[in-house]
Design an enzyme around this catalytic site. Structure first.
Site, mmCIF file in Angstrom:
data_model
loop_
_atom_site.group_PDB
_atom_site.id
_atom_site.type_symbol
_atom_site.label_atom_id
_atom_site.label_comp_id
_atom_site.label_asym_id
_atom_site.label_seq_id
_atom_site.Cartn_x
_atom_site.Cartn_y
_atom_site.Cartn_z
ATOM 1 C CG HIS A 30 -1.930 -0.980 1.384
ATOM 2 N ND1 HIS A 30 -2.134 -1.708 2.526
ATOM 3 C CD2 HIS A 30 -2.883 -1.396 0.502
ATOM 4 C CE1 HIS A 30 -3.159 -2.530 2.359
ATOM 5 N NE2 HIS A 30 -3.630 -2.380 1.129
ATOM 6 C CE LYS B 74 -13.849 -6.506 2.908
ATOM 7 N NZ LYS B 74 -12.617 -5.954 2.335
ATOM 8 N NE ARG C 109 -2.889 -7.666 -4.044
ATOM 9 C CZ ARG C 109 -3.681 -8.008 -3.050
ATOM 10 N NH1 ARG C 109 -3.189 -8.104 -1.837
ATOM 11 N NH2 ARG C 109 -4.947 -8.274 -3.238
ATOM 12 C CB SER D 258 -4.509 -6.365 4.925
ATOM 13 O OG SER D 258 -4.108 -5.124 4.407
HETATM 14 O O1 PNS Z 1 -8.689 -2.597 0.482
HETATM 15 P P1 PNS Z 1 -9.931 -3.166 -0.139
HETATM 16 O O2 PNS Z 1 -10.761 -3.881 0.912
HETATM 17 O O3 PNS Z 1 -9.638 -4.021 -1.333
HETATM 18 O O4 PNS Z 1 -10.786 -1.904 -0.640
HETATM 19 C C1 PNS Z 1 -12.060 -2.080 -1.209
HETATM 20 C C2 PNS Z 1 -12.795 -0.729 -1.317
HETATM 21 C C3 PNS Z 1 -12.826 -0.024 0.022
HETATM 22 C C4 PNS Z 1 -12.085 0.146 -2.313
HETATM 23 C C5 PNS Z 1 -14.239 -1.053 -1.835
HETATM 24 O O5 PNS Z 1 -14.785 -2.054 -1.050
HETATM 25 C C6 PNS Z 1 -15.138 0.176 -1.814
HETATM 26 O O6 PNS Z 1 -14.976 1.079 -2.591
HETATM 27 N N1 PNS Z 1 -16.078 0.188 -0.853
HETATM 28 C C7 PNS Z 1 -16.980 1.290 -0.621
HETATM 29 C C8 PNS Z 1 -18.364 0.960 -1.148
HETATM 30 C C9 PNS Z 1 -18.427 1.196 -2.646
HETATM 31 O O7 PNS Z 1 -18.152 2.260 -3.132
HETATM 32 N N2 PNS Z 1 -18.804 0.154 -3.409
HETATM 33 C C10 PNS Z 1 -18.947 0.265 -4.844
HETATM 34 C C11 PNS Z 1 -17.708 -0.168 -5.560
HETATM 35 S S1 PNS Z 1 -17.902 -1.873 -5.967
#
Ligand code: PNS
Length: 162
Positions: free
Chosen positions: A17, A41, A90, A128
């Site tokens: 990150h 989560k 990745r 993570s």
């Molecule tokens: O680090 P991560 O868990 O891969 O990040 C995922 C994240 C936070 C980018 C994604 O879950 C997100 O954008 N969540 C907020 C809700 C949202 O906007 N959902 C629509 C996109 S599918």
């Protein structure tokens, strides 16, 4: 002013990150790291702890700020007056999910584009989840997370075991 948001769970922030943050910060004028306050989560660290860890490890990058957010990423992007979402790729296994997210986000708001950076090869296998898995068995995570994060992960895992 070119501003981007790097959204994620950062539970905890990894060296992968941090590599994305450092590189994205050279591309845009300001990078906002958005830490998702996710009700679905169950994270190891609270959102405040995740934000504080990120503030600590990005202190050396003047054009980075860290904020918690809840709800849709695109709404947070708008609130920040940003026009891009930054995400790291990745491996090919990330691609399908990331493509789906980028397309969903753009269908919600056509003004928000996603900028993908490929993760540095030496961090490509780090996540993570892997960090928490290795730490839960007492393995060495110093190669995976910034130095200030290492002890916090062990400590939190021990706390949760009790
Ligand atoms: O680090 P991560 O868990 O891969 O990040 C995922 C994240 C936070 C980018 C994604 O879950 C997100 O954008 N969540 C907020 C809700 C949202 O906007 N959902 C629509 C996109 S599918």
């Amino acid at each position: 002013m070119k501003r981007a948001v790097y959204p994620g769970s950062f539970d905890p922030v990894t060296k992968g990150h941090l590599d994305i943050i450092e590189r994205a910060a050279t591309i845009v004028d300001e990078l906002v790291v958005g830490v998702l306050n996710n009700n679905v989560k169950t994270p190891l660290f609270s959102v405040e702890e995740r934000v504080n860890m990120l503030i600590d490890v990005t202190r050396h990058i003047p054009n980075v700020r860290v904020e918690a957010f809840s709800g849709l990423s695109v709404e947070f992007v708008k609130k920040c007056n940003a026009s891009f979402i930054v995400r790291g790729l990745r491996a090919v296994t990330d691609f399908e999910y990331e493509l789906q997210m980028a397309q969903t986000n753009r269908s919600i708001d056509r003004e928000v584009d996603t900028l993908f950076l490929t993760t540095a090869l030496n961090y490509a296998y780090i996540s993570s989840t892997i960090v928490k898995e290795v730490a839960s068995y007492g393995g060495d995570i110093s190669g995976f997370v910034p130095p200030s994060v290492v002890e916090q992960v062990y400590h939190k895992i021990e706390q949760k075991k009790q």
